[in-house]
Design a protein around this motif. Structure first.
Motif, PDB file in Angstrom:
ATOM      1  N   THR A 173       3.397  -4.691   2.549  1.00  0.00           N
ATOM      2  CA  THR A 173       2.493  -4.304   3.636  1.00  0.00           C
ATOM      3  C   THR A 173       1.946  -5.549   4.320  1.00  0.00           C
ATOM      4  O   THR A 173       1.828  -5.623   5.535  1.00  0.00           O
ATOM      5  CB  THR A 173       1.336  -3.454   3.077  1.00  0.00           C
ATOM      6  N   ASP A 197      -1.793  -6.233  -4.863  1.00  0.00           N
ATOM      7  CA  ASP A 197      -2.783  -6.836  -3.982  1.00  0.00           C
ATOM      8  C   ASP A 197      -2.824  -8.346  -4.160  1.00  0.00           C
ATOM      9  O   ASP A 197      -3.184  -8.842  -5.233  1.00  0.00           O
ATOM     10  CB  ASP A 197      -4.158  -6.221  -4.306  1.00  0.00           C
ATOM     11  N   GLU A 199       0.838  -1.197   0.000  1.00  0.00           N
ATOM     12  CA  GLU A 199       0.000   0.000   0.000  1.00  0.00           C
ATOM     13  C   GLU A 199       0.865   1.235   0.000  1.00  0.00           C
ATOM     14  O   GLU A 199       1.857   1.298   0.711  1.00  0.00           O
ATOM     15  CB  GLU A 199      -0.879   0.028   1.264  1.00  0.00           C
ATOM     16  N   LYS A 221      -3.452   3.411  -0.759  1.00  0.00           N
ATOM     17  CA  LYS A 221      -3.874   2.893  -2.045  1.00  0.00           C
ATOM     18  C   LYS A 221      -3.101   1.614  -2.335  1.00  0.00           C
ATOM     19  O   LYS A 221      -1.885   1.579  -2.186  1.00  0.00           O
ATOM     20  CB  LYS A 221      -3.580   3.937  -3.133  1.00  0.00           C
ATOM     21  N   ARG A 222      -3.810   0.586  -2.734  1.00  0.00           N
ATOM     22  CA  ARG A 222      -3.148  -0.695  -2.971  1.00  0.00           C
ATOM     23  C   ARG A 222      -2.501  -0.710  -4.352  1.00  0.00           C
ATOM     24  O   ARG A 222      -3.187  -0.700  -5.370  1.00  0.00           O
ATOM     25  CB  ARG A 222      -4.161  -1.843  -2.883  1.00  0.00           C
TER      26      ARG A 222
END
Lengths: 306, 590
Positions: free
Chosen positions: B390, B354, B346, B350-351
């Motif tokens: 993350t 993912d 992130e 905001k990713r």
């Protein structure tokens, strides 16, 4: 804290390549070839060479010793004292010739010192960013906003030791910030280059990356900064000396102006005593400024007179 | 009388330090009203210089050294600046690759249109113009920095069309944009051209695009035109061996068996006098006469060609002279050298990435395919330990958690993970020689002495095909061609004997004619040295050639994955299909 002066980071990499190239072709150092080709710069180099020549050969060229006060005091230009004499009966021309030594020495020493401080602070701040940058940038900004002349006067007036090296120290300590800011913004653009990443992956240390990978790509900027610092230092010394804060035992153009002022050169009509050091200053400053045109051309190929 | 007549035009660069270079040499051609002509050539072929000469934008040290250009009855090469001014933009306009950067950043798009109209005392409707390039009218109120690169380039195109010019010169107008965006802009351009009827000279290094777009294609090599044919005729029969070689670098990635051609070598040094055919040194079918007789541009096929063999025999076949055939046996099941498990990253909430999982195995290539902003580069940063995920993990062989490495341990890990960069012009320090660049990892990671490192550096250069190495060790990067630089970059990556190679778009900045050559080199190195390679690209064709496994990435998520051929043949995700459609394919177009 990323306020910056209105200075655009320029593409200094190209310049260094051009310099290395030119050197390979001609055996003369490449930067010199490019400098010499620029007409303005050529004039500046010749002028500077004359000043250096005069300063080095001062004992040979000067007709008398600078402190020899055996002449009739306060006379205008005549056959034996071409530029007249001072109120103490010293030869103005001899003082002028010896004064070139002081100005050049102060310019070189203070210019070098403030460039080194500026390099160390600017490169560290720009390369490491983060907290280090915040702290160092604070000091850069502080040094930029502090009024330099009053600070210099205060330092020079209250310093326990007197002498030329004090003046050099005072000038350096007050004049490094502008160069540091310039170098910081340049290294910020250079540090994200792919070849810097590659050097990190090659296992190079941070110090080595800065010195061997980044610095060669901004030498022209360092030179411009150095010339600017020299100009500032020479002017600074003159200012201090004129205000009577210089080293009274050395002969410099600044002390000459100071003595001309206190000795009443204006009243006795000794125009040469007043004008000669001023013209010498203007000449040296012009020489350095003209050379800077050439160094600009070195760092920005579009300015070259090809 | 044609709209644009170029007659025997030569342009010479006369730098103060060097020998003069004749970048454009005796070029003649005409462009008729409303004609769409492509000009094709690799970097250094003189195509952009030719374009600038037509626009009279040549800057010192370049100057027209012979011949003339006439546009719409005006002698462009000899007219005064005052005579040229009314022509510019009103009758002849242009879009460059960098045109998007020519927008004034401090005024709105609407104001830039108003400026353009005011400068020529004309009136027009900017909204309609934006509509032409498929942009919304509210773009007019925005500033350039609020638009994406593709949108800015569309604005530049709309500005170029604002005064209804008779002729538009497009110099690599979409290079550097995303494939899908590129595809859309070019399609729109073609429609506009047939609708509005302006003539176009389309300069590009990309044969596939040129052939799809143009009515007629001119091929330029080493400052000369070597072939000029209608696109359709060129499609079915290329005359010059160079054109044939270029066309061979395209293939349909869906095909079960696939091979692409490349043209070994590099263009001649134009600062030396040229005898014979300039392509002879790289030509696979050259005969003895080719190196002594300079061929003329003579009628052949449906147009003209400059080749002795075509002149004599009417046709040559130089195809499949050197090709890279992708052989992908079923990959053996070996233990992975790096495992990425459910990694996410992130940035400010905001990713960017993912839930991505994949493995790198020795001797195999995993491709990450996606457009810019899809998270490819972030994944590369996770793999190389520049960023910490993350959530999820990146594990190197032996259970090393890459995300947690710092300082000395990170440096030790980097010995095993090396990078090949996209831009060979930025990846090498302009003031350092290959000998220095290669010796650093050798001295730091392998602990070699200076002399040993130099010997090894020479061996590495030979490994990547720079032979003899002594010629390259002490050159400066700018003395090398793009392909040679990329080889040095690859050699540097190999130097510490890494286990993993991360290649971020390693061929996208190279000339089409040599891309396959670099792919072949990478392929060889991966197989023989048992490297695990992460190949990042937006180009499915190159992924097809090189990769065993492919992951298609869109907005940080894997939308499709599997064996390369399977993914490409049965593309499920619409995004994969879009990427496939965007590949220019001159071979299969009828």
């Amino acid at each position: 804290m990323t306020t910056s002066l209105p200075i655009q980071p320029v593409d200094t990499e190209q310049a260094e390549v051009a310099a290395v190239e030119a050197a390979r072709a001609t055996k003369v150092p490449g930067w010199f070839v490019i400098l010499w080709r620029n007409r303005k710069c050529r004039i500046g180099l010749v002028m500077l060479a004359v000043f250096v020549f005069v300063a080095l050969l001062a004992p040979v060229l000067a007709p008398y010793a600078p402190r020899d006060n055996s002449f009739t005091a306060s006379v205008g230009p005549n056959g034996s004292n071409w530029l007249g004499t001072t109120a103490q009966g010293e030869d103005v021309l001899s003082q002028l010739v010896y004064g070139a030594r002081t100005s050049l020495l102060v310019g070189l020493a203070a210019g070098t010192l403030s460039t080194v401080i500026g390099l160390a602070v600017g490169l560290t701040a720009g390369y490491l960013r983060g907290l280090v940058d915040e702290v160092l940038s604070f000091f850069i900004n502080l040094a930029l906003v502090v009024p330099v002349l009053p600070l210099m006067i205060t330092l020079a007036a209250y310093a326990p030791v007197k002498g030329l090296w004090l003046i050099i120290f005072v000038i350096s300590i007050t004049g490094w910030a502008y160069g540091a800011r310039l170098k910081r913004s340049q290294i910020i653009t250079l540090r994200t280059r792919d070849y810097i990443t590659a050097a990190k992956f090659a296992g190079d240390s941070t110090a080595r990356i800065i010195v061997r990978e980044i610095l060669p790509n901004m030498t022209s900027l360092v030179v411009v900064g150095f010339m600017g610092a020299c100009l500032g230092a020479i002017g600074g010394e003159a200012g201090l000396a004129f205000l009577g804060l210089g080293d009274p035992t050395t002969t410099s153009w600044g002390t000459m102006l100071n003595q001309a002022n206190t000795g009443g050169a204006m009243l006795t009509g000794q125009w040469a005593w007043l004008i000669a050091p001023g013209v010498a200053f203007a000449g040296l400053m012009t020489a350095l400024t003209l050379i800077n045109f050439g160094v600009d051309a070195l760092s920005n190929p579009h300015l070259r007179e090809d | 009388m044609a709209l644009l007549e170029v007659d025997d035009l030569s342009v010479t660069y006369s730098p103060r330090d060097g020998t003069p270079v004749r970048a454009v040499d005796g070029v003649s051609f005409e462009i008729a009203d409303g004609e769409f002509v492509g000009l094709l050539g690799e970097s250094g072929s003189g195509k952009s210089t030719l374009g600038n000469a037509i626009l009279r934008l040549l800057d010192k040290p370049a100057a027209v050294s012979g011949g003339s250009v006439r546009f719409d009855g005006v002698a462009v090469t000899s007219a005064s600046e005052e005579e040229i001014r009314p022509l510019r933009w009103a009758k002849i306009s242009t879009v460059f690759q960098s045109s998007m950067n020519s927008l004034n950043p401090v005024i709105t798009i609407g104001a830039q249109f108003a400026d353009t109209f005011a400068a020529h005392g004309r009136e027009g409707d900017p909204a309609t113009l934006l509509d032409l390039v498929s942009l919304d009218a509210d773009v007019l109120r925005r500033y350039p920095h609020e638009l994406s690169g593709g949108m800015k380039q569309r604005v530049a195109l709309a500005l170029a069309l604002a005064l209804e010019p008779k002729f538009v010169l497009l110099d690599e107008p979409t290079t550097g944009l995303d494939v899908v965006v590129q595809h859309n802009i070019l399609q729109r351009l073609r429609e506009l051209q047939s609708q509005l009827g302006f003539a176009v000279l389309f300069i590009s290094h990309d044969l596939g695009t040129v052939m799809e777009m143009a009515d007629r294609v001119m091929v330029m090599y080493a400052g000369e035109l070597v072939e000029d044919q209608p696109a359709r005729a060129m499609m079915s029969a290329q005359l010059h061996p160079y054109t044939q070689g270029l066309l061979g670098s395209y293939a349909d990635p869906r095909a079960t068996e696939i091979s692409v051609d490349y043209i070994p070598g590099r263009p001649p040094d134009l600062s030396r006098p040229q005898v014979g055919c300039r392509f002879a040194a790289r030509c696979p079918v050259a005969i003895d006469d080719c190196s002594t007789q300079h061929p003329q541009l003579l009628p052949a096929g449906a147009g003209t060609a400059r080749c002795l063999l075509v002149e004599r025999a009417g046709l040559v076949d130089a195809r499949r002279a050197r090709s890279f055939v992708a052989v992908r046996a079923e990959a053996p099941a070996v233990d992975p050298v790096l495992t990425v498990t459910d990694a996410a990253k992130e940035y400010r909430g905001k990713r960017a990435v993912d839930g991505v999982s994949f493995e790198l195995r020795p001797g195999q290539v995993t491709a990450l395919v996606g457009q810019s902003g899809s998270g490819k580069t972030t994944i590369a940063r996770l793999v190389t330990g520049v960023e910490r995920p993350t959530s999820g993990s990146v594990t190197f062989t032996g259970g090393v958690d890459v995300g947690s490495l710092r300082g000395r341990k990170l440096r030790a890990y980097r010995r095993h993970t090396q990078l090949v960069f996209q831009d060979p012009f930025a990846a090498l320090n302009p003031t350092r020689t290959p000998a220095y660049a290669l010796s650093r990892p050798l001295q730091n990671h392998l602990g070699l002495s200076k002399a040993q490192a130099r010997t090894r550096a020479g061996e590495l250069l030979e490994t990547v095909g720079l032979h003899p190495a002594s010629q390259y060790l002490d050159k400066l990067p700018h003395q090398l061609s793009g392909g040679q630089r990329q080889r040095v970059v690859i050699a540097r990556a190999l130097a510490p004997e890494p286990r993993i190679l991360v290649a971020d778009e390693p061929i996208s900045m190279l000339d089409v004619s040599i891309r396959a050559e670099i792919l072949e080199l990478l392929d060889n190195l991966v197989r023989t040295r048992q490297l695990g390679m992460l190949y990042i690209t937006h180009d499915l064709l190159s992924a097809r050639l090189l990769a065993d496994e492919v992951l298609v990435l869109n907005e940080g998520q894997v939308v499709e994955r599997g064996r390369t051929l399977q993914v490409i043949q049965n593309a499920q995700a619409t995004y994969t299909q879009e990427l496939l459609d965007a590949i220019p394919n001159p071979v299969t177009r009828s």
